[in-house]
Each structure stands twice: as structure tokens, then as C-alpha cells.
Design an enzyme around this catalytic site. Structure first.
Site, PDB file in Angstrom:
ATOM      1  N   LYS A 122      13.078  12.072   3.450  1.00 43.82           N
ATOM      2  CA  LYS A 122      11.927  12.288   2.776  1.00 43.82           C
ATOM      3  C   LYS A 122      10.692  11.676   3.445  1.00 43.82           C
ATOM      4  CE  LYS A 122      10.006  12.002  -1.922  1.00 43.82           C
ATOM      5  NZ  LYS A 122       8.655  11.357  -1.528  1.00 43.82           N
ATOM      6  N   CYS A 449     -17.370 -16.299  -4.255  1.00 49.73           N
ATOM      7  CA  CYS A 449     -18.319 -17.294  -3.721  1.00 49.73           C
ATOM      8  C   CYS A 449     -19.781 -16.306  -4.119  1.00 49.73           C
ATOM      9  CB  CYS A 449     -18.201 -17.070  -2.246  1.00 49.73           C
ATOM     10  SG  CYS A 449     -19.707 -17.593  -1.285  1.00 49.73           S
TER      11      CYS A 449
HETATM   12 ZN   LIG Z   1     -19.288 -17.957   0.838  1.00 46.43          ZN
END
Ligand SMILES: [Zn+2]
Length: 727
Positions: A122, A449
Site C-alpha cells: 500500500k 516572542c
Molecule cells: Zn524574537
């Protein structure tokens, strides 16, 4: 050469190249190198240009791709493409085979019927239905929802493993007559080598790598540009039939595969056919051991009743045929040692922990890295550096850490600490939780961030900035931004760089797919975007908590960026300030008394200071300076001086209802009332919703509180003096 010789050469080359394709894709025995193939193809192309009279839409030269298609049309399958039931262990396959025997024995009046089974790998790819009419490829359609799929004929025409014309096999036993309608179903897939080549090219040009060969296949096949599809060598393997005009074409699955192979269509070289089910089981077992040595991915073995007449008698359940099952191999899982954890910053600023492990062979590759998803999971699973960990491959490509073998933990195992600062830029980091009101570290879902100029996030920020609801720069979408950044010579890392693109007009024209006209349109779009105004710039910078409505509200009350930057923090969130008690408010901002403007920005006590800090951060200041320098208009289009402003006709007091409260040092109350009334104001004794302004002196009491409650503008004596002297 004479015309006749040219024509003969054209026919010869076409035949030769088709034969080379067949030798490569069907027989697995190449008769020429890639370089030879390319040279002959180039020769043929040149001859065809000189002799348009011998044009052939099915010539091998057509397989390098023409113009991009506009989109997909849907085609209904003549017969539905059904899904297959899965089985996960040998016992399950045995039970399935027993059911087949029983069902077929049920109407065998005399003796149990012989049942032949066929098993083949398969392949992990994308199912495709090829429709040949009188031996010529008419349509290639994806599985879609099983009833209707996408027409990808443009793609199939450039996949060399798929013949455009069926041929009678040379050297192969049997020379089947080609049915008028022959639908061949199979799997389009990509070799691991091709997958690695494409990914290394993508990475070299700074683009995202593809997740796995299956996704790469789907992405390639669904691409609208045949040139791109042709450049990625997709493979095809037939594994079933659809509509067939000639019922005598083949009596069984194995015969069908033999016949289509003779016609030039690739089939699996690992078909096992037997009426002894133990042989089928051992084929599954053997393939499980060496499938990792193949240059393509498989995830199981498909087992079916071979005979078409028996298949028809077994029939279908509501969702899949009874006569077929897919055996899936269990995922590979191994243990190794976690040596270290790296913290990677993604495009959206998301920081992901990545495991560095003692290298270990797993499912065909040596694994050294794995994702740990997020820090919440690290804490939940209590994973430590030095631990013995269990890893698995998801989709058999991307390894991930299942968990820790806790009893093997040594004393020097170290906890994993989530970074407090961005590893890329050192900027501030914020954790996210599914329930922000209840920030449980165990359930930390992401960590980001939030520095707007973090280099790891530049691309996403630029795309957002240019978007329709932000700066609305026509022609500067994701693809163009990527193409410019990939080019290398043109800086495009900051918002201001966009407005300097005009300096690079020639270089832009040189970029593939751009060209003079597109570049000039793009530059005109950029020029126009310079005058969108403060609100759109703010909304475009991707500042947390500033969406387009907050940006507009701010722009309504600040004439330009300088005024916004000069404003104290409470001016960014006046309603939030008003909702606090007056004295608390005074203490909080170290003020004696304040003028409260009558507006709401959408920022609150929690978000206002974040936005204020961002606006005054070094990267933001730099961004505003640079945008100004390149001529971007940072003045407000929405600015409407508020009611306290001196712009209203007749001075600041005309038409105002004013309340005086507390002790005023510079004024006699009666004289002041007269003075204000002479300026058009109405002075009243109590604060109500109708009051426009409260002038509060020292020791102001309940009237000031009431004014705060109602959100009414309040001035101190100094503000009053200033307004009167200005008037
Ligand atoms: Zn950064």
C-alpha cells in the site's frame, strides 16, 4: 536534412523517448541516462518547432508543461472510488479471510469454492483515476470525496510515469486489445530521493520544507502550473480498475494488472497471488521487514479477493467493498537518550522545544531530532535532559517524543527551562494558555516572542503589513514577497524596505514571473500605500492588541504619530482609567488631577501599558523613523479634535454645561461663573449626565467622584487657567 528525413527523425525520437519512459517507469530497467534523455528531448523540440505540420498533442515534448491552468473543475467518477477498511494485526486479516471463505462457500452448492487472494504494498500517496478512451488519456481525476474529484489532467500529462497513449507491450506476454473505455486507478507518489532533492532546493531558497512525501505529492499534483509539476518527478503505480467497456479485458485483479502493465502502465513489482492464505500472511510479514529499504513510503499491504466475479458476489458495505482490506503496519517506536533541548523560533514567533537525541535508526532513517510541541507538554510528561525517552514517527516522517521511561531516570537528569527571552532576538516572550484567566504552567499551549522586528518573524509581518485591510498593497502578496526575499540582492526585512523597492526596479524585473508590467504595477501600488495614514500603518505593524478598530480609535484622537508618542499612557486607555476610582487613579499615575478626554480606544488597564511599551520600544521607534524617512504619511486621516479642544466655534466654553467644585486658589467662584457664562457656558450646581465639564479645585469631594463615575471631562485649575489665557 530533407523534410522527409526530419519527419522520420521526429517519429523515431517520439517512439524512442516513449520507450525510454516505459523502460524506466514500467520495467524498472532504464535504456538511457537522464542526460541522454534530455538531449534527445531537446533535439525533438527543435525539430517540432521547424515542422509544425507534424504536430502531435501527445508528443513527449508536451510533457515539460505549458501555461498554468486557471483552477480545478470537478469531474464525477463513472464508478465511485471507495475507501478500504483497515486491519491492524495478523489476527484481523485472518478473520477477514475466513469471512471471505464463508461468504463464498454459502452459495457453493457442492464443495467449498477455491478463493485466490492477491496482496500488494500500500503506497502512501494520492489516489488517481486515469480514463483512457480508445487508448488515449482523456482525464485524470483525484479521488475527491469518492464520488467527484478534481480534474488534474494537466498534471497527469506531465507525469512521465503515466502514458498519454497506451501501447501494446513489447516483450511482455499477451497483447491485450485496448478497450474503448479503460479506467485505471492507482497511486501517484514521490520517491524519497526526489522528496529530499525538492526539500534541499526549497531550503536553499529560504522556503519552508515540505512535511512528508505524501504532502509533497498532493501539493505538486494540485499545483496549477504544469512546469512546476513536470520539474518534480512524480511516480504512478496502478492498483485497480474503474469503468471498463470490455468485461472480458481481464477476469481478475492480477490479470488486470498484467494487462495494463503490458499497455505501458506501471504496476507494483511485489504482487503475491495465492489460494493459500498462509502465503499471503508471510508476504505481509516479509514486506514488513524490508519495506524500509524501498525508495518510497508504504504504510501497509492491501489484500483482496483476486477474482472479479467473486468480488461482485461479495459486494459492498455502506462505505467500502467487502472483498478488500488494508493491513497497516504498526508505527515504529524506540527508546533513546535526550541529550539536549533547543528552543526554536517559528515564523509567527512561536518558540518550540526541540529534542536533540542520541542518534537512533527508526523507520528507515537515523533520527536525532524530534519535536516536543510546547512547554506545557514538557511539564506534563515531566521530560528532563538526560532522560531515556520513547520516540515514534508520526506519518512515518516526523519523529516525536511519546514519553519518558521514568524508572530509567538518573540522578543527574536536568529539568527543561522555558526561555524567558527570544533565542533569536533576545526580545520579550509571552506564554499562552487555553484559559488565560487560569494560567496553569502544565497547560501552557504556546510561548511567543512578541518583538515586532524579530528576524524569525519578518516574513509573516511583511505579508500582514501589505494585506488588504492594512496597507493594501496590490501585487505584494506572499508569493511575491517570498520571491523578492529569495532573490537575495534586494533588502526586504523591514516595513520601510517595501517603500524602497522602487530603487530596485531593474532587479525586480529580473525576478522569475515578475516582469516589467507587473513590477510597475507593484511600484505604483506601493507609492499609493504611502498615503494610507496612521491608522492603517498601526494596524499593519502587527502590534499585539491593536486591530484595525483600535488603530482607528487612536487615530481619531491623535493628529499624528508624534502626538501619539507624546501622549502619557493613560491617554491610550481613558475609559479604563475612568472606570477606576478617582483617587486610585491619581496615585497610579502620580498626577494631581487630570483632564479626561471623552473617548474610548478599546485598550484597557491590562492592554494599554503593553501597547504603550511597544510604541516606545526601540524597534518601534526605529520603524516609525524609517517609515517617515521613506515618505510614508504618519498623520491621521480620522483625526477629530475632541470637545475639549479649542477648535470648536466660539471658544472652549461655548454651549458647555460646567460644574465648579473644590477650592480654587486663583478665582473667586462668582466671578469665575460670570466669566464662563460670558464665554457662552452655563454653570450649574450639580453633576449629571448633561454636564460637559467639571472644574475641580483642591479637596474636591462627591461632585468629582460623580463626574468620574459618569466619565465626564475633569479639569484642574491649571488647565482652566491655560484655557482662559488661550481664549
Ligand atoms: Zn524574537
Amino acid at each position: 536534412m530533407s523534410r522527409l528525413q526530419d519527419t522520420q527523425r521526429i517519429h523515431h525520437l517520439r517512439t524512442l523517448l516513449e520507450r525510454a519512459n516505459r523502460a524506466y517507469y514500467v520495467d524498472g530497467a532504464p535504456i538511457m541516462s537522464d542526460a541522454e534523455f534530455d538531449a534527445l528531448l531537446a533535439e525533438l523540440t527543435e525539430l517540432e518547432v521547424r515542422h509544425p505540420e507534424v504536430e502531435d498533442p501527445d508528443s513527449p515534448t508536451r510533457r515539460v508543461g505549458g501555461e498554468p491552468v486557471k483552477g480545478f473543475t470537478q469531474i464525477r467518477h463513472a464508478l465511485p472510488m471507495l475507501s478500504i477498511d483497515n486491519t491492524y494485526d495478523a489476527e484481523g486479516v485472518r478473520e477477514w479471510a475466513a469471512r471471505m471463505h464463508k461468504a463464498l462457500a454459502g452459495d457453493g452448492l457442492f464443495s467449498p469454492e477455491r478463493v485466490v487472494f492477491a496482496a500488494e504494498p500500500k503506497i502512501d500517496g494520492l489516489a488517481l483515476s486515469l480514463r483512457y478512451e480508445k487508448g488515449v488519456l482523456r482525464h485524470a481525476v483525484t479521488r475527491g470525496d469518492g464520488t467527484t474529484g478534481d480534474d488534474v489532467t494537466h498534471a497527469a500529462r506531465v507525469i512521465r510515469a503515466i502514458p498519454m497513449k497506451l501501447s501494446v507491450g513489447d516483450g511482455a506476454p499477451g497483447r491485450p486489445r485496448i478497450p474503448d473505455v479503460l479506467e485505471i486507478r492507482g497511486e501517484v507518489f514521490m520517491s524519497l530521493r526526489e522528496f529530499a532533492r525538492i526539500n534541499s532546493d526549497l531550503e536553499a531558497s529560504g522556503e519552508d520544507a515540505l512535511a512528508n512525501p505524501r504532502n509533497a505529492t498532493t501539493g505538486t499534483l494540485k499545483n496549477l502550473d504544469p512546469k512546476l509539476i513536470a520539474s518534480r518527478k512524480l511516480l504512478f503505480c496502478a492498483h485497480g480498475r474503474g469503468e471498463l467497456s470490455d468485461p472480458d479485458f481481464a477476469p481478475s485483479h492480477s490479470a488486470f494488472l498484467g494487462a495494463v502493465r503490458a499497455l505501458g502502465v506501471p504496476v507494483s513489482g511485489r504482487l503475491t497471488v495465492s489460494d493459500d492464505f498462509e502465503r499471503i500472511l508471510s508476504a505481509i510479514d516479509e514486506f514488513g521487514k524490508d519495506r524500509r529499504t524501498l525508495d518510497y513510503q508504504t504504510d501497509g499491504m492491501v489484500v483482496r479477493v483476486d477474482d472479479f466475479a467473486q468480488q461482485a458476489r461479495l459486494g459492498l458495505t455502506s462505505k467500502s467493498p467487502r472483498w478488500i482490506t488494508a493491513y497497516k503496519y504498526p508505527p515504529d517506536r524506540k527508546t533513546t537518550t535526550l541529550l539536549d533541548v533547543l528552543h526554536q523560533v517559528g515564523k509567527t514567533g512561536k518558540i518550540t522545544p526541540r529534542a536533540v537525541m542520541k542518534p537512533i535508526p527508526l523507520a528507515g532513517t537515523v533520527v536525532q531530532h524530534a519535536t516536543l510541541h510546547n512547554y506545557g507538554q514538557v511539564r506534563q510528561k515531566d521530560i528532563r535532559i538526560g532522560d531515556t525517552i520513547e520516540i515514534e514517527k508520526a506519518g512515518e516522517i516526523i519523529p516525536y517524543v511519546v514519553g519518558v521511561v521514568h524508572h530509567a531516570r538518573t540522578a543527574d537528569a536536568r529539568p527543561i527551562t522555558a526561555p524567558e527571552h527570544c533565542p533569536e532576538c533576545g526580545g520579550p516572550v509571552e506564554p499562552e494558555y487555553p484559559d488565560p484567566a487560569n494560567p496553569d504552567p502544565l497547560w501552557e499551549s504556546a510561548r511567543r516572542c512578541v518583538n515586532p522586528e524579530c528576524p524569525a518573524q519578518v516574513r509573516e509581518k511583511l505579508i500582514w503589513f501589505c494585506g488588504r485591510k492594512q496597507m493594501d498593497i496590490e501585487g505584494l502578496g506572499e508569493k511575491t514577497i517570498d520571491a523578492i526575499r529569495a532573490e537575495g540582492g534586494i533588502p526586504l526585512d523591514h516595513f520601510a524596505d517595501i517603500f524602497r523597492l522602487a530603487e530596485h526596479r531593474q532587479a525586480l524585473i529580473g525576478i522569475d514571473r515578475l516582469g516589467e508590467k507587473k513590477v510597475d504595477n507593484l511600484l505604483a501600488g506601493i507609492e499609493a500605500a504611502k498615503s494610507r495614514g496612521l491608522a492603517r500603518v498601526l494596524a499593519g505593524m502587527g502590534i499585539r492588541h491593536i486591530g484595525d478598530s483600535t488603530a482607528k480609535n487612536l487615530a481619531r484622537h491623535f493628529a499624528d504619530i508624534d502626538e501619539l508618542l507624546a501622549a502619557p499612557v493613560w491617554k491610550l486607555m481613558p475609559m479604563a482609567v475612568n472606570r477606576m476610582s478617582p483617587r486610585k487613579r491619581l496615585e497610579r499615575f502620580g498626577l494631581t488631577l487630570t483632564v479626561t478626554p471623552e473617548y474610548e480606544t478599546g485598550l484597557g488597564e491590562d492592554t494599554g501599558p503593553i501597547v504603550y511599551a511597544y510604541l516606545h520600544s526601540a524597534p518601534a521607534q526605529r520603524a516609525f523613523e524609517q517609515l517617515k524617512a521613506v515618505g510614508v504619511d504618519l498623520s491621521s486621516k480620522e483625526y477629530t479634535p475632541d470637545s475639549s479642544g479649542t477648535a470648536a466655534g466660539g471658544g472652549p466654553f461655548a454651549g458647555k454645561t460646567i460644574v465648579l467644585t473644590g477650592t480654587l486658589d486663583a478665582f473667586d467662584r462668582t466671578a469665575l461663573s460670570e466669566k464662563l457664562e460670558s464665554l457662552g457656558a452655563k454653570v450649574t450646581g450639580s453633576v449629571s449626565k448633561k454636564t460637559h465639564l467639571v472644574i475641580a479645585g483642591r479637596e474636591a469631594g462627591s461632585k468629582l467622584d460623580k463626574a468620574m463615575e459618569l466619565g465626564i471631562e475633569v479639569w484642574d485649575e491649571a488647565a482652566l487657567l491655560k484655557a482662559l489665557s488661550a481664549g
